[in-house]
Design an enzyme around this catalytic site. Structure first.
Site, PDB file in Angstrom:
ATOM      1  N   GLY A  75       1.024   4.148   4.789  1.00  0.00           N
ATOM      2  CA  GLY A  75       1.864   3.430   3.829  1.00  0.00           C
ATOM      3  C   GLY A  75       2.320   2.121   4.462  1.00  0.00           C
ATOM      4  O   GLY A  75       2.955   2.129   5.515  1.00  0.00           O
ATOM      5  N   SER A  76       2.015   0.980   3.878  1.00  0.00           N
ATOM      6  CA  SER A  76       2.228  -0.268   4.604  1.00  0.00           C
ATOM      7  C   SER A  76       2.174  -1.481   3.676  1.00  0.00           C
ATOM      8  O   SER A  76       2.244  -1.354   2.456  1.00  0.00           O
ATOM      9  CB  SER A  76       1.166  -0.402   5.699  1.00  0.00           C
ATOM     10  OG  SER A  76      -0.123  -0.208   5.149  1.00  0.00           O
ATOM     11  N   ARG A  77       1.987  -2.656   4.286  1.00  0.00           N
ATOM     12  CA  ARG A  77       1.951  -3.924   3.556  1.00  0.00           C
ATOM     13  C   ARG A  77       0.967  -4.861   4.261  1.00  0.00           C
ATOM     14  O   ARG A  77       0.834  -4.826   5.489  1.00  0.00           O
ATOM     15  CB  ARG A  77       3.355  -4.536   3.557  1.00  0.00           C
ATOM     16  CG  ARG A  77       3.503  -5.893   2.864  1.00  0.00           C
ATOM     17  CD  ARG A  77       4.910  -6.405   3.102  1.00  0.00           C
ATOM     18  NE  ARG A  77       5.182  -7.674   2.432  1.00  0.00           N
ATOM     19  CZ  ARG A  77       6.002  -7.817   1.408  1.00  0.00           C
ATOM     20  NH1 ARG A  77       6.635  -6.760   0.925  1.00  0.00           N
ATOM     21  NH2 ARG A  77       6.220  -8.999   0.863  1.00  0.00           N
ATOM     22  N   VAL A 132       1.243  -5.215   8.270  1.00  0.00           N
ATOM     23  CA  VAL A 132       2.675  -4.957   8.414  1.00  0.00           C
ATOM     24  C   VAL A 132       2.936  -3.458   8.317  1.00  0.00           C
ATOM     25  O   VAL A 132       2.536  -2.817   7.345  1.00  0.00           O
ATOM     26  CB  VAL A 132       3.485  -5.701   7.331  1.00  0.00           C
ATOM     27  CG1 VAL A 132       4.982  -5.496   7.557  1.00  0.00           C
ATOM     28  CG2 VAL A 132       3.145  -7.182   7.315  1.00  0.00           C
ATOM     29  N   LEU A 157       0.852  -1.188   0.000  1.00  0.00           N
ATOM     30  CA  LEU A 157       0.000   0.000   0.000  1.00  0.00           C
ATOM     31  C   LEU A 157       0.886   1.235   0.000  1.00  0.00           C
ATOM     32  O   LEU A 157       1.713   1.404   0.911  1.00  0.00           O
ATOM     33  CB  LEU A 157      -0.901   0.037   1.243  1.00  0.00           C
ATOM     34  CG  LEU A 157      -1.931  -1.065   1.452  1.00  0.00           C
ATOM     35  CD1 LEU A 157      -1.299  -2.362   1.948  1.00  0.00           C
ATOM     36  CD2 LEU A 157      -2.974  -0.598   2.466  1.00  0.00           C
TER      37      LEU A 157
END
Length: 214
Positions: free
Chosen positions: A182-184, A152, A94
């Site tokens: 902002g991530s995963r 994450v 993301l």
């Protein structure tokens, strides 16, 4: 069709009120460039916390995306926390401009949760899946299939939010948390799952189909 209530509202209110008050205060200083800069930050904050309505697929056995973003990995890997076995790993990155509300991949019951403190490496890197701060959730479907999905943290993201707890019954596509900013999101599926996404594909949380149980 009615819109389901969204817990993301309480997460975004402090930020939205804060940037609004800051923009108004800076405007009174009559410094054009500073006003424009703060207004741009305010707009981005409102945009980041958006929570669009999604059409959730209803066919039996489908697994939907837990997040908006880009597919950066589809591989076979061992899931060490809960499954203790090989699984199909699907990773979604993301960026700052994606919707950051996370959604439940399929209906079932939350059987386990495990939070792991860690680093804040760039979320598009493979090491983020093992080294970064994260929150893993084990879900069991009514048919007995088990899958794991993991929030994450990323390079900028420093706050993982989760609204479900162990024992909760959950529905496919329902909101369960978010990650700022902002991530995963990693998804571990049983071997043999019919995966329907490819590397580089853009997906939307709750509506894009990741795969189907066989």
């Amino acid at each position: 069709m009615t819109r389901e209530p969204s817990p993301v509202v309480r997460e975004r209110l402090p930020f939205l009120i804060g940037v609004t008050l800051l923009t108004v205060a800076v405007a009174f200083l009559n410094i054009a460039w500073l006003t424009v800069l703060v207004a741009a930050v305010a707009v981005q904050t409102f945009w980041f916390f958006r929570d669009p309505h999604r059409i959730i697929p209803t066919d039996d056995g489908l697994i939907v995306s837990p997040a908006d973003g880009k597919i950066v990995e589809v591989s076979e890997a061992k899931e060490e926390r809960f499954l203790k076995d090989r699984a199909i790993k699907v990773s979604i990155f993301l960026n700052l401009f994606d919707v950051h509300v996370n959604r439940i991949p399929c209906s079932g019951k939350i059987r386990g949760m495990r939070y792991q403190p860690g680093k804040f490496l760039a979320a598009n890197k493979d090491l983020a899946s093992t080294e970064n701060e994260q929150n893993a959730i084990l879900l069991e479907t009514p048919s007995g299939a088990k899958l794991v999905f993991v929030q994450v943290a990323g390079l900028v993201a420093r706050r993982i939010v989760c609204w479900v707890k162990e024992g909760d019954a959950v529905e496919r596509g329902a909101r369960f948390g978010m990650i700022r900013f902002g991530s995963r999101t990693d998804l571990f599926l049983p071997l043999g799952t019919d995966v329907r996404v490819r590397l580089g594909q853009k997906v939307k949380g709750g509506s894009s189909i990741i795969g189907a149980f066989k």
